[in-house]
Design a protein around this motif. Structure first.
Motif: not given
Length: 130
Positions: A63-87
Motif C-alpha cells: 500500500a502507498l501513502s497519500d500522494p498529496e503528501g503535506t504542504l510545507v511553507h518554505d519560501p526559500d526552497h528552490p522548488l517552492a511555488d509562488e506562494e512559498g509551498y513545497v510538497r
C-alpha cells in the motif's frame, strides 16, 4: 506437517520481513524528499502481509501513502511555488522507526527458528547415521 515444513515457514517469515525492512529503508531514506507542488509527494510503502494457508506468511501487496503528501511553507526552497509551498511526504518518522524495530525483531526471530530447525535436522541425521 512434513519434515522440512518448519524451514519453509521460517523462510517465508524471513522473506516477508526482508521485504518489510527494504520498504522501511526506502521510506526512511526519502523522509525528507521535497518536491514541487506540481508533483506528487514521495509515497511511503506499507507492506501488507497475510497468513499462508500452508503455514508461514506471504507478502500480499504494497500500500502507498497519500500522494498529496503535506504542504510545507518554505519560501526559500528552490522548488517552492509562488506562494512559498513545497510538497513533503505524508510520513510519520516515529511510526517508521517503530516498524523498523518490529521488522528487525521479526527477521531475527525467523532467522533463529531457521537455525534451530537446521540444528534439529542435523542432529536427527547424526542420530540416524549411528
Amino acid at each position: 506437517m512434513g519434515a522440512f515444513d518448519l524451514l519453509d515457514i521460517a523462510s517465508s517469515g524471513l522473506g516477508m520481513h526482508q521485504t518489510w525492512l527494504d520498504a522501511l529503508g526506502r521510506n526512511i531514506a526519502n523522509a525528507n524528499t521535497i518536491r514541487s507542488t506540481d508533483d506528487t509527494a514521495f509515497q511511503a510503502q506499507m507492506i501488507i502481509a497475510e497468513a499462508d494457508p500452508r503455514g508461514g506468511v506471504d507478502v500480499a501487496g504494497v500500500a502507498l501513502s497519500d500522494p498529496e503528501g503535506t504542504l510545507v511553507h518554505d519560501p526559500d526552497h528552490p522548488l517552492a511555488d509562488e506562494e512559498g509551498y513545497v510538497r513533503a511526504p505524508a510520513m510519520d518518522m516515529t511510526k517508521q522507526m517503530s516498524e523498523l524495530i518490529m521488522a528487525q525483531r521479526g527477521f531475527q526471530a525467523s532467522a533463529q527458528v531457521t537455525k534451530f530447525a537446521q540444528d534439529s535436522y542435523s542432529t536427527a541425521i547424526q542420530i540416524g547415521a549411528r
